[in-house]
Design an enzyme around this catalytic site. Structure first.
Site, PDB file in Angstrom:
ATOM      1  CD  GLU A 347      -2.155   1.040   3.257  1.00  0.00           C
ATOM      2  OE1 GLU A 347      -2.379  -0.148   3.502  1.00  0.00           O
ATOM      3  OE2 GLU A 347      -2.353   1.997   3.735  1.00  0.00           O
ATOM      4  CG  HIS A 430      -3.919  -6.745   7.577  1.00  0.00           C
ATOM      5  ND1 HIS A 430      -2.962  -6.555   6.313  1.00  0.00           N
ATOM      6  CD2 HIS A 430      -4.554  -5.637   7.797  1.00  0.00           C
ATOM      7  CE1 HIS A 430      -3.482  -5.427   5.743  1.00  0.00           C
ATOM      8  NE2 HIS A 430      -4.304  -4.898   6.525  1.00  0.00           N
ATOM      9  CG  ASN A 468      -5.061  -3.947   2.094  1.00  0.00           C
ATOM     10  OD1 ASN A 468      -4.497  -3.982   1.307  1.00  0.00           O
ATOM     11  ND2 ASN A 468      -4.541  -3.123   2.987  1.00  0.00           N
TER      12      ASN A 468
HETATM   13  P1  FDA Z   1     -13.097  -6.997  13.914  1.00  0.00           P
HETATM   14  O1  FDA Z   1     -11.795  -6.881  14.579  1.00  0.00           O
HETATM   15  O2  FDA Z   1     -13.239  -6.058  12.864  1.00  0.00           O
HETATM   16  O3  FDA Z   1     -14.214  -7.010  14.885  1.00  0.00           O
HETATM   17  C1  FDA Z   1     -14.313  -7.727  15.960  1.00  0.00           C
HETATM   18  C2  FDA Z   1     -14.955  -7.167  16.954  1.00  0.00           C
HETATM   19  O4  FDA Z   1     -15.326  -8.017  18.321  1.00  0.00           O
HETATM   20  C3  FDA Z   1     -14.551  -5.781  17.646  1.00  0.00           C
HETATM   21  O5  FDA Z   1     -15.485  -4.636  17.423  1.00  0.00           O
HETATM   22  C4  FDA Z   1     -14.131  -5.929  19.204  1.00  0.00           C
HETATM   23  O6  FDA Z   1     -14.319  -4.893  19.920  1.00  0.00           O
HETATM   24  C5  FDA Z   1     -15.262  -7.146  19.491  1.00  0.00           C
HETATM   25  N1  FDA Z   1     -14.862  -7.915  20.433  1.00  0.00           N
HETATM   26  C6  FDA Z   1     -13.539  -8.622  20.793  1.00  0.00           C
HETATM   27  N2  FDA Z   1     -13.573  -9.459  21.990  1.00  0.00           N
HETATM   28  C7  FDA Z   1     -14.668  -9.208  22.460  1.00  0.00           C
HETATM   29  C8  FDA Z   1     -15.380  -9.775  23.780  1.00  0.00           C
HETATM   30  N3  FDA Z   1     -14.593 -10.493  24.456  1.00  0.00           N
HETATM   31  N4  FDA Z   1     -16.564  -9.289  24.074  1.00  0.00           N
HETATM   32  C9  FDA Z   1     -17.123  -8.653  23.138  1.00  0.00           C
HETATM   33  N5  FDA Z   1     -16.781  -7.972  21.872  1.00  0.00           N
HETATM   34  C10 FDA Z   1     -15.642  -8.274  21.852  1.00  0.00           C
HETATM   35  N6  FDA Z   1      -8.211  -4.392   6.223  1.00  0.00           N
HETATM   36  C11 FDA Z   1      -8.380  -4.110   4.941  1.00  0.00           C
HETATM   37  O7  FDA Z   1      -8.960  -4.940   4.296  1.00  0.00           O
HETATM   38  N7  FDA Z   1      -8.116  -2.888   4.405  1.00  0.00           N
HETATM   39  C12 FDA Z   1      -7.563  -1.669   5.073  1.00  0.00           C
HETATM   40  O8  FDA Z   1      -7.528  -0.700   4.665  1.00  0.00           O
HETATM   41  C13 FDA Z   1      -7.263  -2.096   6.524  1.00  0.00           C
HETATM   42  N8  FDA Z   1      -6.806  -0.870   7.249  1.00  0.00           N
HETATM   43  C14 FDA Z   1      -6.549  -1.318   8.489  1.00  0.00           C
HETATM   44  C15 FDA Z   1      -5.997  -0.452   9.401  1.00  0.00           C
HETATM   45  C16 FDA Z   1      -5.857  -0.437  10.456  1.00  0.00           C
HETATM   46  C17 FDA Z   1      -5.390   0.611  11.648  1.00  0.00           C
HETATM   47  C18 FDA Z   1      -6.147  -1.521  11.336  1.00  0.00           C
HETATM   48  C19 FDA Z   1      -6.050  -1.923  12.828  1.00  0.00           C
HETATM   49  C20 FDA Z   1      -6.815  -2.701  10.564  1.00  0.00           C
HETATM   50  C21 FDA Z   1      -6.807  -2.462   9.179  1.00  0.00           C
HETATM   51  N9  FDA Z   1      -7.298  -3.327   8.339  1.00  0.00           N
HETATM   52  C22 FDA Z   1      -7.634  -3.087   6.978  1.00  0.00           C
HETATM   53  C23 FDA Z   1      -7.730  -4.854   8.887  1.00  0.00           C
HETATM   54  C24 FDA Z   1      -9.245  -5.027   9.150  1.00  0.00           C
HETATM   55  O9  FDA Z   1      -9.989  -4.072   9.934  1.00  0.00           O
HETATM   56  C25 FDA Z   1      -9.454  -6.454   9.842  1.00  0.00           C
HETATM   57  O10 FDA Z   1      -9.076  -7.213   9.063  1.00  0.00           O
HETATM   58  C26 FDA Z   1     -10.892  -6.334   9.990  1.00  0.00           C
HETATM   59  O11 FDA Z   1     -11.681  -5.557  10.948  1.00  0.00           O
HETATM   60  C27 FDA Z   1     -11.175  -7.935  10.798  1.00  0.00           C
HETATM   61  O12 FDA Z   1     -12.434  -8.481  10.893  1.00  0.00           O
HETATM   62  P2  FDA Z   1     -13.088  -9.157  11.787  1.00  0.00           P
HETATM   63  O13 FDA Z   1     -14.577  -9.449  11.616  1.00  0.00           O
HETATM   64  O14 FDA Z   1     -12.196 -10.291  12.063  1.00  0.00           O
HETATM   65  O15 FDA Z   1     -13.051  -8.515  13.471  1.00  0.00           O
END
Ligand code: FDA
Length: 489
Positions: A347, A430, A468
């Site tokens: 990226e 990721h 991503n």
């Molecule tokens: P995700 O992490 O989205 O959701 C999980 C949820 O569960 C969260 O809201 C969390 O709070 C909740 N949770 C966790 N434990 C819990 C518990 N015990 N009780 C209740 N709730 C709980 N990807 C991409 O494709 N393009 C991009 O541009 C980017 N850029 C990017 C930037 C930054 C700064 C980050 C941190 C990440 C990215 N990503 C990305 C990655 C992408 O955001 C990530 O892969 C996905 O959000 C993962 O999706 P999931 O559904 O796995 O979980």
């Protein structure tokens, strides 16, 4: 402690959770989502920009935790960005209704078809590229920027320079689609609407423009009237109940993270969508503490999607700098995946510091030939990673090759002024794997050896997908839940 009986519970409101909620509700089922983070829309609180971090900046911390801009103090609050630190890697995650979609860069990238087939040999690639990926793109409202806008917008000089320099060094570039509404951004540029991407907002949330999950899947899900989202509800542990039910211990907190209520929820069907790290922590902790039975594949095949953050300083000789203002939304990628010796996708990342720092930033995504694993550490009572220099060896070699080749023709140096002398091998956005589709689960996300327990999030992908990951997580969730609804309900 309050006792509740609920049919369908989803833990987490990120990509996996949002898709499951919408499709279950559409087929007539009541659904409850438990989300540890805040419902920002309902709270009325604003997201803050990177250069003046406010309440949304960090999850219950007194200092900000972005990979740069670490200098700010902040008040303890249930902010959007969290980070878990392990010995060789730091992992960033989103918190709040919408999960990672609140904090991420919105890049919606289709994985290479061949690589998807290699990663998931048992899935029907044609069906995914003909049906589930297009469905995910439509629901997530993926769009692409207009080329003439990019050409003329001063906020995209960093990208233009990034592409020109890459071409000069012999690399191929691609346009990257996004869930940020580029028509909105054009209006921002002309000062017709409030600015968000052009005002330094992204990693602590966007107030406008970005179609995060609360604006797409979750909004549609709530419009059915069947989806109940409980924010600031954290699931602490899972115990197996009678007749294949699950008992959840849940705490409700305030925005300071203090417990205000304890609840015991018994559910018939449990969807674990807590994100890779959240799901693995819940499973492994519950196995250790409550004897929840797991199969031996849980925790295996974990990876960082080959994330490697790198950069170059003194990007001036050829380009005259990367521009004073940067849009926070990336639009360009360097695609070197087909190079057998140095395969990577990178990226071209913005660095919105509010001045021309003549620095180019890249988030590289490399293959992960050697996977790590996740286990429960009984001493710290937390999960831990088996992850070392060996696991990032290929990524490091690729980064050295890339930076050297770029500097040779364009001038500049490795970004010694940034993190770790410009080589962020330990920066991970990721986290993927640990409950891999077809290994820890069956081909539809049912945890092997456990009835009524489903895993639908990034942990299904075995540590790498080459781009991503959220578009892939969304498509996988659409596929899994379609089969689960037709076979298990
Ligand atoms: P995700 O992490 O989205 O959701 C999980 C949820 O569960 C969260 O809201 C969390 O709070 C909740 N949770 C966790 N434990 C819990 C518990 N015990 N009780 C209740 N709730 C709980 N990807 C991409 O494709 N393009 C991009 O541009 C980017 N850029 C990017 C930037 C930054 C700064 C980050 C941190 C990440 C990215 N990503 C990305 C990655 C992408 O955001 C990530 O892969 C996905 O959000 C993962 O999706 P999931 O559904 O796995 O979980």
């Amino acid at each position: 402690t309050e006792n509740l009986e609920i049919e369908n519970v989803i833990i987490g409101s990120g990509y996996g959770g949002a898709v499951v909620a919408l499709r279950l509700a559409e087929s007539g089922h009541e659904v409850t989502i438990l989300e540890m983070g805040l419902n920002w829309e309902k709270s009325g609180e604003k997201f803050s920009p990177m250069i003046s971090p406010g309440k949304s900046a960090a999850w219950l911390r007194t200092k900000t935790i972005a990979p740069f801009f670490n200098i700010f103090n902040t008040k303890k609050y249930t902010g959007t960005l969290d980070r878990w630190d392990f010995s060789n890697i730091k992992i960033w995650m989103g918190r709040g209704v919408g999960g990672g979609s609140l904090v991420n860069g919105g890049m919606a990238v289709l994985p290479k078809k061949d690589y998807f087939g290699e990663v998931f040999p048992e899935l029907n690639t044609e069906e995914f590229y003909g049906k589930y990926f297009p469905l995910a793109e439509k629901e997530l409202e993926v769009n692409s920027a207009d080329e003439s806008f990019l050409e003329n917008c001063s906020f995209y000089k960093f990208n233009k320079v990034g592409e020109q320099e890459a071409h000069k060094a012999g690399f191929k570039t691609v346009r990257v689609p996004n869930v940020y509404d580029f028509k909105y951004m054009e209006d921002e540029y002309e000062n017709k609407v409030p600015r968000s991407a052009l005002a330094g907002e992204v990693i602590y949330g966007n107030n406008y423009g970005k179609k995060s999950l609360d604006k797409t899947y979750l909004k549609k899900a709530q419009e059915t009237g069947k989806v109940h989202i409980h924010d600031l509800h954290k699931v602490e542990s899972i115990t197996k109940g009678l007749e294949n039910t699950y008992i959840l211990e849940v705490i409700q907190t305030n925005t300071l993270g203090e417990t205000i209520a304890k609840k015991k929820i018994i559910c018939k069907k449990l969807f674990l969508c807590a994100g890779t790290m959240g799901t693995l922590e819940l499973l492994l902790k519950s196995s250790n503490d409550n004897k929840l039975t797991l199969n031996s594949e849980v925790g295996q095949n974990w990876g960082n999607n080959g994330n490697f953050m790198t950069g170059r300083n003194f990007v001036k000789t050829f380009s005259g700098g990367t521009g004073v203002n940067h849009s926070t939304i990336p639009v360009g990628g360097i695609d070197n995946w087909d190079d057998k010796e140095h395969p990577f996708f990178s990226e071209i990342a913005p660095l919105p510091m509010g001045m021309d720092v003549a620095t180019s930033l890249y988030l590289m995504i490399n293959p992960v030939p050697k996977k790590g694993s996740v286990f429960f550490n009984p001493i710290s009572k937390k999960i831990d990673l088996q992850w070392s220099a060996e696991n990032v060896a290929l990524a490091r070699t690729n980064a050295e090759y890339f930076i050297k080749k770029m500097n040779k023709v364009n001038g500049g140096t490795r970004a010694h002024l940034l993190f770790n002398n410009g080589f962020g091998a330990d920066i991970c956005y990721h986290p993927l794997g640990g409950a891999v589709l077809g290994k820890a689960t069956d081909m539809m996300g049912r945890l092997k050896g456990s009835e009524n327990l489903y895993i639908i999030d990034g942990s299904l992908i075995p540590g790498t997908i080459g781009v991503n990951p959220f578009l892939t997580i969304t498509a996988l969730a659409e596929y899994c839940i379609e089969h689960i609804i037709s076979e298990d309900y």
